[in-house]
Design a protein around this motif. Sequence first.
Motif: not given
Length: 324
Positions: A249-257, A259-265, A286-290
Amino acid sequence: MKSPVRVVVTGAAGQIGYQLLFRIAAGNMLGPDQPVILHLLEIPPAMQAVQGVVMELEDCAFPLLHGVVATDDANVAFKDADYALLVGAMPRGPGMERSDLLQANAKIFSVQGKAMNDHANKGIKVLVVGNPANTNALIAQQNAPDINPAQFTAMTRLDHNRALAQLAGKFNVQTNEIKRMTIWGNHSSTQYPDVSQVQINETELNDVDQTWYVDEFIPTVQQRGAAIIKARGASSAASAASSAIDHMRDWALGTADGDWVSMGIPSDGSYGVEPGVIFSYPVTCANGEYTIVQDLPVSDFSQQRIDATEEELREERAAVEHLF
Ligand SMILES: NC(=O)C1=CN([C@@H]2O[C@H](COP(=O)(O)OP(=O)(O)OC[C@H]3O[C@@H](n4cnc5c(N)ncnc54)[C@H](O)[C@@H]3O)[C@@H](O)[C@H]2O)C=CC1
Ligand SMILES: O=C([O-])CC(=O)C(=O)O
């Protein structure tokens, strides 16, 4: 109403699959205005059980569910896929480390990487949940040379959420009052849950009790998966599915202003990490990109922990390089 997107879930008859599919179909992952067509991939012995899951999906009468494809053929499952949640893999039992699953599960991800390369939408977003998730994501990525390597990610969101829950308990707040938690590295017992940047209600966490942090908090988050296996006799499923929804959801729709999240990339070398390994970083979306959060201060303590988890990921990569 948007046109439907195709979402692959592998291991659809497994325990995580059963917690995941209904939430995707309900719109929890991609939003209430995004219809989905679910593609369920399983192995032949599980196809009868998958038919039962398909019947239950129908019986929910979800307005957003525009179709279901159930198959044991990866080439069919990944056809025109826009999103893939690669869950299907053997889970660990008591006394095992997740890396003990590497040889058993690695092959699954090379086959699926190839099928994705040949059949999926080139913009596909891939989340690997099956363990060891980071290195399985690398295997899938290496077998899909025509897809942007950055589209392959691994789940450390469950670790991130576990850390938020532990902090909420310790500081007597709700999880949504906590921002800027980071999980660095591997989804394994070497992961580094870092609270150095955490803010609670916009206030820095100053003077954290180091004994609690080092002897309690970090090991609790690192060992939470094992604690659940011990308690339940099976590995976490509903919480894993919920975190997979959060990640996508966050990847596709964006993270909250703010704040950040943890992703294995895939590491791009940020924070001195070996390029290429699938490493958990703090990211904004944001915009489908991390985007990796840059220029955070790293203490000597943090650097040692980051180095240890990076070293483990290099070793895991070396053990499966023959599959690239
Ligand atoms: N990254 C994370 O945070 C977490 C990862 N996991 C991992 O997720 C994986 C799945 O866990 P569960 O759902 O509990 O296991 P499960 O055993 O209940 O289900 C796995 C399903 O995958 C299927 N499967 C096996 N090979 C397959 C293939 N080649 N293609 C499609 N499906 C295939 C099996 O038939 C089974 O139905 C495990 O590897 C587990 O360790 C679990 C919790 C959290
Ligand atoms: O611990 C396990 O094997 C399952 C898992 O990855 C988790 O719960 O974090």
